[in-house]
Design a protein around this motif. Sequence first.
Motif, PDB file in Angstrom:
ATOM      1  N   ILE A   1      40.644  53.606  32.780  1.00 50.01           N
ATOM      2  CA  ILE A   1      41.378  53.222  33.991  1.00 50.01           C
ATOM      3  C   ILE A   1      40.833  53.987  35.193  1.00 50.01           C
ATOM      4  CG2 ILE A   1      43.630  53.270  35.127  1.00 50.01           C
ATOM      5  CD1 ILE A   1      44.895  52.909  32.364  1.00 50.01           C
ATOM      6  N   GLN A   2      40.616  55.259  35.046  1.00 50.57           N
ATOM      7  CA  GLN A   2      40.109  56.069  36.167  1.00 50.57           C
ATOM      8  C   GLN A   2      38.719  55.606  36.600  1.00 50.57           C
ATOM      9  OE1 GLN A   2      40.356  60.102  34.715  1.00 50.57           O
ATOM     10  NE2 GLN A   2      42.614  60.033  34.560  1.00 50.57           N
ATOM     11  N   ALA A   3      37.855  55.324  35.639  1.00 54.79           N
ATOM     12  CA  ALA A   3      36.500  54.875  35.972  1.00 54.79           C
ATOM     13  C   ALA A   3      36.529  53.513  36.666  1.00 54.79           C
ATOM     14  CB  ALA A   3      35.653  54.804  34.701  1.00 54.79           C
ATOM     15  N   ALA A   4      37.374  52.621  36.162  1.00 55.23           N
ATOM     16  CA  ALA A   4      37.470  51.287  36.756  1.00 55.23           C
ATOM     17  C   ALA A   4      37.979  51.365  38.190  1.00 55.23           C
ATOM     18  CB  ALA A   4      38.383  50.415  35.906  1.00 55.23           C
ATOM     19  N   GLU A   5      38.995  52.201  38.414  1.00 60.31           N
ATOM     20  CA  GLU A   5      39.536  52.351  39.768  1.00 60.31           C
ATOM     21  C   GLU A   5      38.498  52.958  40.713  1.00 60.31           C
ATOM     22  OE1 GLU A   5      43.112  54.576  39.211  1.00 60.31           O
ATOM     23  OE2 GLU A   5      44.326  52.774  38.802  1.00 60.31           O
ATOM     24  N   LYS A   6      37.702  53.871  40.197  1.00 58.39           N
ATOM     25  CA  LYS A   6      36.655  54.502  41.031  1.00 58.39           C
ATOM     26  C   LYS A   6      35.613  53.454  41.447  1.00 58.39           C
ATOM     27  CE  LYS A   6      33.287  58.301  40.909  1.00 58.39           C
ATOM     28  NZ  LYS A   6      32.053  57.529  41.108  1.00 58.39           N
ATOM     29  N   ILE A   7      35.171  52.607  40.509  1.00 56.06           N
ATOM     30  CA  ILE A   7      34.201  51.548  40.835  1.00 56.06           C
ATOM     31  C   ILE A   7      34.817  50.564  41.831  1.00 56.06           C
ATOM     32  CG2 ILE A   7      32.834  49.651  39.907  1.00 56.06           C
ATOM     33  CD1 ILE A   7      32.818  51.196  37.210  1.00 56.06           C
ATOM     34  N   HIS A   8      36.088  50.193  41.578  1.00 60.73           N
ATOM     35  CA  HIS A   8      36.796  49.266  42.470  1.00 60.73           C
ATOM     36  C   HIS A   8      36.823  49.801  43.897  1.00 60.73           C
ATOM     37  CE1 HIS A   8      40.493  47.953  44.558  1.00 60.73           C
ATOM     38  NE2 HIS A   8      40.269  46.775  43.985  1.00 60.73           N
ATOM     39  N   ASP A   9      37.204  51.036  44.050  1.00 61.01           N
ATOM     40  CA  ASP A   9      37.344  51.617  45.393  1.00 61.01           C
ATOM     41  C   ASP A   9      35.996  51.742  46.090  1.00 61.01           C
ATOM     42  OD1 ASP A   9      40.024  51.755  44.843  1.00 61.01           O
ATOM     43  OD2 ASP A   9      40.046  53.920  44.434  1.00 61.01           O
ATOM     44  N   GLU A  10      34.972  52.131  45.345  1.00 60.82           N
ATOM     45  CA  GLU A  10      33.641  52.257  45.961  1.00 60.82           C
ATOM     46  C   GLU A  10      33.109  50.896  46.406  1.00 60.82           C
ATOM     47  OE1 GLU A  10      30.896  54.359  43.506  1.00 60.82           O
ATOM     48  OE2 GLU A  10      32.129  56.176  43.392  1.00 60.82           O
ATOM     49  N   LEU A  11      33.278  49.861  45.577  1.00 61.98           N
ATOM     50  CA  LEU A  11      32.826  48.514  45.961  1.00 61.98           C
ATOM     51  C   LEU A  11      33.589  48.006  47.172  1.00 61.98           C
ATOM     52  CD1 LEU A  11      32.412  46.846  42.451  1.00 61.98           C
ATOM     53  CD2 LEU A  11      30.577  47.326  44.087  1.00 61.98           C
ATOM     54  N   ALA A  12      34.915  48.190  47.164  1.00 58.45           N
ATOM     55  CA  ALA A  12      35.732  47.733  48.294  1.00 58.45           C
ATOM     56  C   ALA A  12      35.319  48.438  49.581  1.00 58.45           C
ATOM     57  CB  ALA A  12      37.214  47.970  47.994  1.00 58.45           C
ATOM     58  N   ALA A  13      35.016  49.715  49.477  1.00 53.45           N
ATOM     59  CA  ALA A  13      34.595  50.470  50.658  1.00 53.45           C
ATOM     60  C   ALA A  13      33.262  49.971  51.199  1.00 53.45           C
ATOM     61  CB  ALA A  13      34.507  51.958  50.317  1.00 53.45           C
ATOM     62  N   ARG A  14      32.448  49.366  50.343  1.00 55.49           N
ATOM     63  CA  ARG A  14      31.145  48.829  50.752  1.00 55.49           C
ATOM     64  C   ARG A  14      31.258  47.358  51.180  1.00 55.49           C
ATOM     65  NH1 ARG A  14      26.976  51.954  48.275  1.00 55.49           N
ATOM     66  NH2 ARG A  14      25.470  50.491  49.185  1.00 55.49           N
ATOM     67  N   GLY A  15      32.470  46.841  51.291  1.00 54.00           N
ATOM     68  CA  GLY A  15      32.669  45.473  51.766  1.00 54.00           C
ATOM     69  C   GLY A  15      32.573  44.410  50.695  1.00 54.00           C
ATOM     70  N   ILE A  16      32.604  44.806  49.426  1.00 51.44           N
ATOM     71  CA  ILE A  16      32.533  43.852  48.324  1.00 51.44           C
ATOM     72  C   ILE A  16      33.947  43.387  47.952  1.00 51.44           C
ATOM     73  CG2 ILE A  16      31.777  43.476  45.950  1.00 51.44           C
ATOM     74  CD1 ILE A  16      29.538  43.936  48.042  1.00 51.44           C
ATOM     75  N   GLU A  17      34.110  42.099  47.763  1.00 51.50           N
ATOM     76  CA  GLU A  17      35.403  41.548  47.374  1.00 51.50           C
ATOM     77  C   GLU A  17      35.534  41.696  45.860  1.00 51.50           C
ATOM     78  OE1 GLU A  17      35.213  37.567  48.839  1.00 51.50           O
ATOM     79  OE2 GLU A  17      35.142  38.198  50.929  1.00 51.50           O
ATOM     80  N   VAL A  18      36.483  42.526  45.432  1.00 53.84           N
ATOM     81  CA  VAL A  18      36.526  42.928  44.037  1.00 53.84           C
ATOM     82  C   VAL A  18      37.939  42.819  43.480  1.00 53.84           C
ATOM     83  CG1 VAL A  18      36.743  45.360  44.738  1.00 53.84           C
ATOM     84  CG2 VAL A  18      35.978  44.802  42.407  1.00 53.84           C
ATOM     85  N   LEU A  19      38.031  42.336  42.248  1.00 55.79           N
ATOM     86  CA  LEU A  19      39.276  42.270  41.479  1.00 55.79           C
ATOM     87  C   LEU A  19      39.235  43.327  40.380  1.00 55.79           C
ATOM     88  CD1 LEU A  19      40.034  38.490  40.723  1.00 55.79           C
ATOM     89  CD2 LEU A  19      41.479  40.075  42.000  1.00 55.79           C
ATOM     90  N   ILE A  67      27.199  54.292  35.021  1.00 52.43           N
ATOM     91  CA  ILE A  67      28.278  54.119  35.990  1.00 52.43           C
ATOM     92  C   ILE A  67      27.849  54.555  37.388  1.00 52.43           C
ATOM     93  CG2 ILE A  67      29.326  56.376  35.510  1.00 52.43           C
ATOM     94  CD1 ILE A  67      32.068  54.985  35.938  1.00 52.43           C
ATOM     95  N   ASN A  68      26.961  55.527  37.473  1.00 55.97           N
ATOM     96  CA  ASN A  68      26.517  55.989  38.797  1.00 55.97           C
ATOM     97  C   ASN A  68      25.611  54.971  39.494  1.00 55.97           C
ATOM     98  OD1 ASN A  68      27.921  58.415  38.525  1.00 55.97           O
ATOM     99  ND2 ASN A  68      26.185  59.449  37.524  1.00 55.97           N
ATOM    100  N   ASP A  69      25.081  54.019  38.732  1.00 60.45           N
ATOM    101  CA  ASP A  69      24.179  53.016  39.324  1.00 60.45           C
ATOM    102  C   ASP A  69      24.860  51.660  39.544  1.00 60.45           C
ATOM    103  OD1 ASP A  69      22.196  54.923  39.131  1.00 60.45           O
ATOM    104  OD2 ASP A  69      21.430  54.158  37.211  1.00 60.45           O
TER     105      ASP A  69
END
Length: 569
Positions: A485-503, A553-555
């Motif tokens: 859950i923590q890893a998924a939320e981290k990826i979600h937040d980073e993508l959203a911050a980069r302007g990616i529309e993410v579910l 995950i870092n990539d």
Amino acid sequence: MKMSEMFFTTLRETPSEAEIPSHQLMLRAGLMRKLASGIYNYLPLGKRVLKKVEEIVREEMDKTGAQEILASALLPAELWKETGRWNVFGPEMFKLKDRNEREFCLGPTHEEIFTDIVRNEIKSYKQLPFNLYQIQTKYRDEKRPRFGVMRSREFIMKDAYSFDKNWDGLDISYKKMYDAYCAIFDRCGLKYWVVDADTGAMGGKDSNEFMVPSDVGEAEVVYCDECGYAANVEKAPCVNRAIHAEDVEKEIKKVATPDVKTVDELMHFFNTTADRFVKTLIYSIDGKAVAVMLRGDREVNITKLQNLFKASDIEMADRNTVESVTGAEVGFAGPININVDVLVVDDEVAHMKNFIIGANETGYHYENVNYGRDFKADVVADIRNIEVGEPCPKCGKPINIARGIEVGHIFKLGTKYTEALGATYLDENGQEQPIIMGCYGIGINRTVAAIIEQHHDDRGIIWPMSVTPYHVIIVVASNYQPEQIQAAEKIHDELAARGIEVLLDDRDERAGVKFNDADLIGIPIRITVGKKISDGMVEFKRRDKAESIDIPINDIVNKVIDEINRELA
């Protein structure tokens, strides 16, 4: 967006009313829900797709210099009566009255309204040319709504209207729209034909349809692989060749044919083929009795016939009318001594030799009939459908026919509406001239359905990146593993911050349910955070590919952004 907080449900079973893939998947994937026959509510996922298509349309229209407005959907009858369309548009028009008994309709199209706007604002040639467009809901009371949003009673449409000083200017405006439409449908990920089309009730000079090849399409497209010619079957001209040209004209004979009426029965009786017969069909066209003759194995093209007579009402004559004009039972109609207002002969019949016709006498036919010698027509014209294998109207090679979905249509209207409504301008010499118009329409929700028809598999939708409701879906394999859950939320937040529309699918569901829903709604990229997260790896998968790959995950964020940018470039 977290799916646990989203207004979203999918359907496991296909609704019985849904006949075609786009209708089935728009319901199953939770894009829309039925309100009434031919009327739908769009839910969050569906609204996002509609918005994507609308924005593509806006961007390409704005590039041409077109300007967006918003006209009313409630239209006064007076404007329609000025152009004469109030009484001829047909029962598809929703008509109503206000409390003061003033007549209105719910707009099925907006030629009159845009022309009225312009006639009140434009005075001089210096104000021309320009193009106005809108994206708005339209209304047509379809007799039989079907196929979801393909044929509905309420639909979203982009309609644009160009206004020019002359026909040369219209040609330039039309070419801009042609090119813009190609860009729009290219960006939507559609394969399409641009076909010659009939102008129909819109009127005008030239017309092109943008058709998406599909087995569920309601239109038939004639196309040539050799030269690239394409046309709606309603428009495609027939290149007639002499039939049985080697025959010498024989003596006409009257033959007793008791109880032999249909072409199949005649073929058996005379021991010959259908192309030796000419059938005579009786129509009622704007109150006139019209006999139409064409080869026994051909079909009448109603659009060509309607255009020939500039008719507003056309239907097959009833039994009483047929018997009255022929003097015989149904099945024995022919051109000799027929009592009709107009006799129309298809071009092909005029080239035939020694054919068989009805004798206008119950139980009798004529054989060895020849046009010109035994009877003559009031009109000889191309009134039939072209068929597979016939010569291409452009290069003469054999043509093919396939079904297609109309997603766009452009017209050179000319002065049909500006003359009727008095939309004029003063030219360089101070002379009053009618403004020259073009008309350009795109069905927004129909385009969404067409995209699904071309982009789906047995698991669900496969959205092109340009119109997908979200670019990425992140699936948490197990909600009981905090690390996932923590890893998924981290990826979600980073993508959203980069302007990616993410579910982020953080629902308390089994992994299989989440994977099935991800495939059904068709998000292009899926990231699965599962057991391998302990090794710093996540799974990356494209919806349109079978295989998946493990990515550190870092990539993963850069991998996703590169993938999206590559596709949207």
